[in-house]
Motif scaffolding. Structure first.
Motif, short mmCIF file in Angstrom:
data_model
loop_
_atom_site.label_atom_id
_atom_site.label_comp_id
_atom_site.label_asym_id
_atom_site.label_seq_id
_atom_site.Cartn_x
_atom_site.Cartn_y
_atom_site.Cartn_z
N ILE A 263 0.83 -1.21 0.00
CA ILE A 263 0.00 0.00 0.00
C ILE A 263 0.87 1.26 0.00
O ILE A 263 0.60 2.22 -0.72
N ALA A 264 1.94 1.22 0.78
CA ALA A 264 2.87 2.36 0.79
C ALA A 264 3.47 2.57 -0.59
O ALA A 264 3.60 3.72 -1.07
N ASN A 265 3.82 1.48 -1.23
CA ASN A 265 4.43 1.59 -2.55
C ASN A 265 3.43 2.08 -3.59
O ASN A 265 3.77 2.84 -4.50
N LEU A 266 2.17 1.66 -3.44
CA LEU A 266 1.12 2.13 -4.33
C LEU A 266 0.94 3.64 -4.21
O LEU A 266 0.93 4.37 -5.21
N VAL A 267 0.78 4.11 -2.98
CA VAL A 267 0.51 5.54 -2.79
C VAL A 267 1.72 6.38 -3.20
O VAL A 267 1.59 7.44 -3.81
N SER A 268 2.92 5.90 -2.88
CA SER A 268 4.11 6.66 -3.29
C SER A 268 4.27 6.64 -4.81
O SER A 268 4.81 7.59 -5.39
N SER A 269 3.81 5.57 -5.47
CA SER A 269 3.84 5.54 -6.93
C SER A 269 2.95 6.60 -7.52
O SER A 269 3.32 7.29 -8.49
N LEU A 270 1.75 6.76 -6.96
CA LEU A 270 0.83 7.78 -7.45
C LEU A 270 1.37 9.18 -7.18
O LEU A 270 1.25 10.08 -8.02
N GLN A 370 12.59 10.37 0.39
CA GLN A 370 11.49 11.32 0.21
C GLN A 370 10.24 10.79 0.89
O GLN A 370 9.37 10.21 0.26
N THR A 371 10.18 11.01 2.17
CA THR A 371 9.11 10.45 2.98
C THR A 371 7.85 11.31 2.90
O THR A 371 7.85 12.43 2.38
N SER A 372 6.79 10.79 3.52
CA SER A 372 5.51 11.50 3.57
C SER A 372 5.35 12.29 4.87
O SER A 372 4.23 12.63 5.26
N ALA A 373 6.45 12.60 5.54
CA ALA A 373 6.38 13.20 6.88
C ALA A 373 5.95 14.66 6.88
O ALA A 373 5.50 15.16 7.92
N TYR A 374 6.08 15.36 5.77
CA TYR A 374 5.66 16.76 5.75
C TYR A 374 4.13 16.81 5.76
O TYR A 374 3.47 16.35 4.83
N ASP A 375 3.56 17.37 6.82
CA ASP A 375 2.13 17.20 7.06
C ASP A 375 1.23 18.05 6.17
O ASP A 375 0.01 17.85 6.14
N GLN A 376 1.78 19.00 5.42
CA GLN A 376 0.93 19.83 4.57
C GLN A 376 0.93 19.38 3.11
O GLN A 376 0.32 20.04 2.27
N GLN A 377 1.61 18.29 2.81
CA GLN A 377 1.57 17.78 1.44
C GLN A 377 0.32 16.93 1.25
O GLN A 377 -0.23 16.40 2.22
N ASP A 381 0.06 9.96 4.43
CA ASP A 381 1.20 9.67 5.30
C ASP A 381 1.58 8.19 5.24
O ASP A 381 1.98 7.60 6.23
N PHE A 382 1.48 7.61 4.06
CA PHE A 382 1.65 6.17 3.89
C PHE A 382 3.09 5.71 3.79
O PHE A 382 3.38 4.52 3.97
N PHE A 383 4.03 6.58 3.47
CA PHE A 383 5.40 6.12 3.22
C PHE A 383 6.41 6.86 4.12
O PHE A 383 7.13 7.75 3.69
N PRO A 384 6.45 6.45 5.39
CA PRO A 384 7.39 7.06 6.35
C PRO A 384 8.81 6.54 6.12
O PRO A 384 9.06 5.69 5.25
N LEU A 385 9.72 7.02 6.95
CA LEU A 385 11.13 6.65 6.80
C LEU A 385 11.33 5.14 6.88
O LEU A 385 12.14 4.57 6.14
N LEU A 386 10.62 4.48 7.78
CA LEU A 386 10.81 3.04 7.96
C LEU A 386 10.53 2.27 6.67
O LEU A 386 11.17 1.25 6.40
#
Length: 491
Positions: A263-270, A370-377, A381-386
């Motif tokens: 799921i993380a890979n899917l959302v980061s792909s989009l 390039q994580t999803s940690a920036y909360d205003q993007q 928040d599916f692809f954190p550092l881990l």
């Protein structure tokens, strides 16, 4: 378009065969894409230079052959030597006959070299890419390769006393900076385009700049993406919703709700559809008719701003448009496929085009995730550092507790100085649209260590051939660089 976006970090680079994809911020074949230039003449042939396998261990006597190219068309005795540094992909001889630096070479009668980075392209120091064999892949070894090339070539070609200027874009821009810093007796000056100089694990600022760049198209695009992400998140919660997503987004496989990495890979792909276009927006790489030549931030936001459809439908239209553009039948988002690709240690494997090597460097030296940690993007928040660091473990067996990564980052920043680098006769061009400017120098350090912040341009845009459509700020940047080179050559 298989499993590619998994590394949307500093390696926009995993194109499957003829596809389009992003990994760690790089296209396969290098973060600095070659200009898509229709050159009708012959290109410089491959040349080979004998290098030491390990420059830091005199008891290691093994050597290997490093590929390089030469163009002496413009050279006049006593002229400078221009060295373009290869990066995390195959060195392309097209750079020897086009691009801004060839214009500078013609004006200043320079001899031109391009040296391919060890472990990339045809420069194979070891028999395969197994993890033990990767230990000689470091930026420090790459810098020593260049120093050895310069000293040996200078003696062989009677260039002693000539002024060498390094050129590089993206990671090679970093190397150009560090060559000037560490070898001031060899490198007279440097042009370091879009050069990230700070190693960082969680590069959340990447999506901050992406969001800001999308905002330049108007107030509707980012909120529309956010609404699409919210709808996608809700659909992930039910079997019916997941089947709808599979159909709507043309996924190659059913979604398994238990597999968080998929799921993380899917959302980061989009998200990657937008990240890639932002990063290279109007960078002048493509000749007329080239694949993806006219896809810009405005193109994608025009889809998202279509009020006749729902935001989710528009988000899917963007994905379908990208799939069709790059001749992909479905979106392969499976995490296991990414790991299988990265784990192939053969030089014949698809990851050997740069994906496995650059991923190793991000795991051991740079991070840049390039994580999803920036909360205003708007991409969730599916692809954190881990999610990213787990790939270091899966592909290389490196510690998942971040010690390897954090130790490497600490060493990189201490070794090179980060944004506190002490250097002279250097210029750092960066584009305001390019997310990588967040890790580069965008303000003058001194009178002789200067920055050009080019409003409205993207990654390494100043390096590509000139175009009548270039923004005035980009045209001015090239003029400033040319003038700087002339000034340096008189010092």
């Amino acid at each position: 378009m298989a499993a590619f976006y998994m590394y949307f970090v500093f390696f926009a680079s995993i194109v499957l065969c003829n596809g389009f994809a992003f990994r760690n911020g790089r296209y396969r074949g290098g973060f600095l894409q070659p200009p898509r230039h229709e050159h009708k003449g012959s290109l410089p042939p491959d040349q080979w230079f004998q290098q030491q396998l390990d420059h830091f261990n005199p008891q290691e006597t093994r050597t290997w052959q490093q590929r390089y190219f030469t163009n002496g068309t413009f050279y006049k005795p006593g002229g400078p030597i221009f060295l373009q540094i290869g990066g995390e992909g195959t060195a392309d001889p097209i750079w020897m006959v086009t691009g801004a630096w060839t214009t500078y070479a013609q004006e200043y009668n320079a001899l031109m070299f391009q040296v391919e980075h060890r472990y990339y392209g045809k420069s194979h120091p070891v028999s395969d890419l197994s993890t033990p064999n990767m230990k000689y892949l470091t930026s420090e070894q790459a810098l020593e390769d260049l120093a050895n090339f310069i000293t040996t070539t200078s003696a062989k070609m009677n260039l002693t006393g000539s002024k060498w200027i390094t050129f590089g874009g993206s990671y090679p821009g970093s190397l150009a900076t560090w060559m000037r810093m560490k070898y001031p007796h060899l490198i007279h000056a440097a042009v370091a385009s879009s050069a990230p100089l700070v190693a960082v694990a969680d590069f959340s600022d990447y999506l901050r700049v992406v969001k800001e760049s999308l905002d330049t198209t108007g107030p509707m695009c980012v909120p529309s993406i956010q609404k699409a992400t919210d709808a996608l998140t809700n659909l992930l919660d039910t079997d019916t919703g997941r089947q709808q997503l599979k159909s709507t987004f043309k996924l190659c496989d059913d979604i398994d709700p238990r597999n968080k990495n998929d799921i993380a890979n899917l959302v980061s792909s989009l998200a990657g559809n937008f990240e890639g276009v932002v990063q290279y927006n109007r960078d002048n790489r493509a000749f007329e008719g080239g694949v993806g030549a006219n896809i810009t931030v405005d193109t994608l936001c025009a889809f998202m701003n279509d009020s006749s459809k729902t935001p989710l439908e528009n988000y899917a239209r963007v994905s379908s448009f990208m799939l069709e553009t790059y001749s992909q039948k479905c979106l392969d988002y499976k995490f296991s496929n990414v790991i299988d690709d990265l784990s192939n240690t053969s030089w014949a494997g698809s990851a050997a085009e740069g994906g496995r090597q650059w991923t190793y460097q991000t795991c051991t030296e740079f991070g840049y995730y390039q994580t999803s940690a920036y909360d205003q993007q708007p991409f969730g928040d599916f692809f954190p550092l881990l999610f990213w660091t787990q790939q270091c473990y899966e592909a290389f067996g490196l510690s998942i507790d971040d010690n390897v990564l954090n130790n490497g980052i600490r060493f990189t920043n201490a070794n090179y100085g980060g944004l506190g680098v002490k250097v002279s006769r250097i210029i750092w061009p960066n584009g305001s649209i390019d997310p990588w400017h967040a890790l580069s120098i965008t303000k003058d350090i001194s009178e002789d260590a200067t920055a050009i912040f080019i409003n409205g341009t993207a990654h390494c845009a100043n390096m590509y051939p000139e175009s009548d459509d270039d923004l005035p700020a980009l045209k001015q940047a090239r003029l400033v660089i040319r003038e700087k080179i002339g000034l340096w050559l008189n010092q």
